[in-house]
Design an enzyme around this catalytic site. Structure first.
Site, PDB file in Angstrom:
ATOM      1  N   GLY A   1     -10.891   8.035   2.795  1.00  9.82           N
ATOM      2  CA  GLY A   1      -9.514   8.476   2.572  1.00  9.82           C
ATOM      3  C   GLY A   1      -8.313   7.756   3.067  1.00  9.82           C
ATOM      4  CD  GLU A   2      -6.616   7.775   6.922  1.00 11.02           C
ATOM      5  OE1 GLU A   2      -6.178   7.211   6.987  1.00 11.02           O
ATOM      6  OE2 GLU A   2      -6.751   9.079   7.062  1.00 11.02           O
ATOM      7  N   GLY A   3      -7.053   5.423   0.923  1.00 11.97           N
ATOM      8  CA  GLY A   3      -7.368   3.761   0.750  1.00 11.97           C
ATOM      9  C   GLY A   3      -7.268   3.197   1.284  1.00 11.97           C
TER      10      GLY A   3
ATOM     11  CB  VAL B   1      -3.990   3.981   6.318  1.00  9.97           C
ATOM     12  CG1 VAL B   1      -2.948   4.826   7.078  1.00  9.97           C
ATOM     13  CG2 VAL B   1      -3.367   3.348   4.989  1.00  9.97           C
TER      14      VAL B   1
ATOM     15  CG  HIS C   1      -2.140   0.775   0.922  1.00 13.22           C
ATOM     16  ND1 HIS C   1      -3.032   1.502   0.977  1.00 13.22           N
ATOM     17  CD2 HIS C   1      -2.011   2.251   1.922  1.00 13.22           C
ATOM     18  CE1 HIS C   1      -3.659   2.497   0.886  1.00 13.22           C
ATOM     19  NE2 HIS C   1      -2.992   2.940   1.600  1.00 13.22           N
TER      20      HIS C   1
END
Length: 355
Positions: free
Chosen positions: A321-323, A81, A45
Site C-alpha cells: 500500500g502507501e502508493g 513510501v 504524492h
C-alpha cells in the site's frame, strides 16, 4: 489529437508498435495534456491516513494503532513510501484525514482530520453526508495545492488499518461480483480470520441493503437494481459514503479534481484501485486520466482492474500500500514521455520508412 499523436509515434525511427506498452502510454499522456510534446512536472504524492470503525470487528490482523505509528514513521522518512518518493523525486505530502490519534502537533503531517476514524459500517453508515462532503472537498483542495506548485502528475497512497474491507465491498457491489470472491487476507489474515472477515462484511452488506439502499431504491421509484453492475450515481454516492474511509473518500476527491485539471493520476494497488473504481462510477471519464501502476497480490485485485479495462504497468507481488507500487512504475512513465520527445523520426534520421 489522437490521429496526430499516433502519426508522430508511428514515425519515430523504430518498427511500428515495437515499443509496445510505452507507445499506448505515451498516446494517453499526450491526449491528457493535449500536446505532441508532453512533460512531467513536479510529481506529487499524497499519503492519506484514516482509521475505520470496522476494524473493531477483528477484520484485520493489524491493530488500529499501527495507523498513527506509521504516520509518525513517515514523517521521519522511514517508510517504504519515503524511499520511493526520494528515489523518483516526488514531493510527499502526509495528510491526516481521520486517524484515531492526536497528530496535529506532529511536524510534517498536514492536519485535515474529519473525525477520529469512521463509524462501524457493520451497524451504520461509516460517515455522515457532511463528513463525506468535507472529505471529498479536502481531497480536491489537496490536488489544487499540488497543481499550484506546478504538479501535472499526481500519485495517491493510503494508510488505514482495515481499509481492504470497504474496498472489497465496493468491488463486489460496483462490479456485481459475489462478495466472497472479493475478500482476501489483507495485511495477513489466516484462513480462520478470512472466514470471520467474510461473515462480518456479509452482514454489513445485508444490513445496508435492508436499510439505506432499499429506501433509496423506493425513493427513485425503481423496481430493482440488484443485478445492475453500474449503480446510478446517487446510489454510488451512498455506497461510497456508507462503507468508505476518510482517506479513501479523500482520494476520490483528489482523483476527480486531478482529472478536472488535466493531470495524470497514478493508481496504486487494491485500495486505490477501489477508489478509482468508485470515482469512475461517479464520472466514468476519470479513467482517461488514470495510469495503473501495479497489480498487487491482494485477492481480487486483478479482477477489479478488469472492471475498469485497466492494464497495470507492473506486477511485482507487492501489497504494502502507501502508493508504493505506483511509485515503482514512475520510470516507465518517464520512458514513455522521453520516447515521444527524444527519439528521432525516419525523415530526420535519413532512414527508409518501410511500412
Amino acid at each position: 489529437m489522437r490521429k496526430a499523436i499516433r502519426a508522430k509515434i508511428d514515425n519515430l525511427n523504430k518498427p511500428k508498435g515495437s515499443l509496445g506498452r510505452l507507445e499506448s502510454l505515451a498516446e494517453q499522456i499526450c491526449l491528457v495534456q493535449q500536446t505532441l510534446t508532453p512533460t512531467l512536472a513536479h510529481p506529487c504524492h499524497l499519503l492519506l491516513g484514516g482509521d475505520h470503525g470496522i476494524e473493531r470487528e477483528g477484520v484485520s490482523v493489524s491493530p488500529r494503532e499501527v495507523t498513527w505509528q506509521q504516520m509518525k514513521n513517515f514523517t521521519r522518512g522511514g517508510g517504504g513510501v519515503n524511499m520511493f518518493c526520494r528515489q523518483h523525486g516526488f514531493d510527499l505530502k502526509i495528510v491526516d484525514m481521520g486517524v484515531d490519534y492526536e497528530l496535529s502537533d506532529v511536524p510534517g503531517i498536514i492536519n485535515h482530520k474529519i473525525a477520529r476514524g469512521t463509524r462501524n459500517f457493520r451497524y451504520e453508515a461509516a460517515m455522515s453526508e457532511e463528513e463525506f462532503n468535507r472529505s471529498i472537498d479536502i481531497g480536491a483542495q489537496l490536488t489544487d495545492e499540488c497543481a499550484e506548485q506546478g504538479c501535472n502528475i499526481l500519485c495517491i497512497g493510503e494508510m488505514g488499518i482495515a481499509n481492504t474491507s470497504p474496498s472489497s465491498i465496493w468491488m463486489s457491489i460496483f462490479g456485481n461480483i459475489p462478495l466472497e470472491e472479493c475478500i482476501g487476507a489483507g495485511a495477513g489474515l489466516g484462513a480462520e480470520g478470512i472466514t470471520h472477515k467474510k461473515m462480518v462484511l456479509r452482514e454489513a452488506v445485508e444490513n445496508y441493503k435492508c436499510g439505506m439502499r432499499n429506501v433509496e431504491l423506493e425513493e427513485q421509484g425503481t423496481k430493482s437494481k440488484e443485478t445492475s453492475p453500474k449503480p446510478l450515481q446517487s446510489e454510488a454516492l451512498n455506497l461510497i459514503r456508507y462503507f468508505g474511509g476518510f482517506e479513501m473518500t479523500g482520494a476520490i476527491g483528489a482523483m476527480l479534481r486531478a482529472a478536472e485539471r488535466g493531470m495524470l493520476i497514478m493508481v496504486d494497488g487494491f485500495i486505490m484501485s477501489a477508489c478509482m473504481l468508485a470515482a469512475s462510477r461517479l464520472y466514468p471519464a476519470v479513467l482517461d486520466y488514470a495510469i495503473f501502476g501495479h497489480c498487487g497480490d491482494e485477492s481480487g485485485h486483478k479482477r477489479m482492474l478488469s472492471l475498469m479495462n485497466a492494464e497495470p504497468l507492473l506486477h511485482l507481488g507487492m501489497r504494502l500500500g502507501e502508493g508504493t507500487g505506483a511509485l515503482c512504475a514512475y520510470p516507465i512513465i518517464e520512458s514513455a514521455v522521453r520516447m515521444v520527445n527524444e527519439m528521432n523520426n525516419f525523415d530526420n534520421a535519413s532512414i527508409t520508412k518501410y511500412f
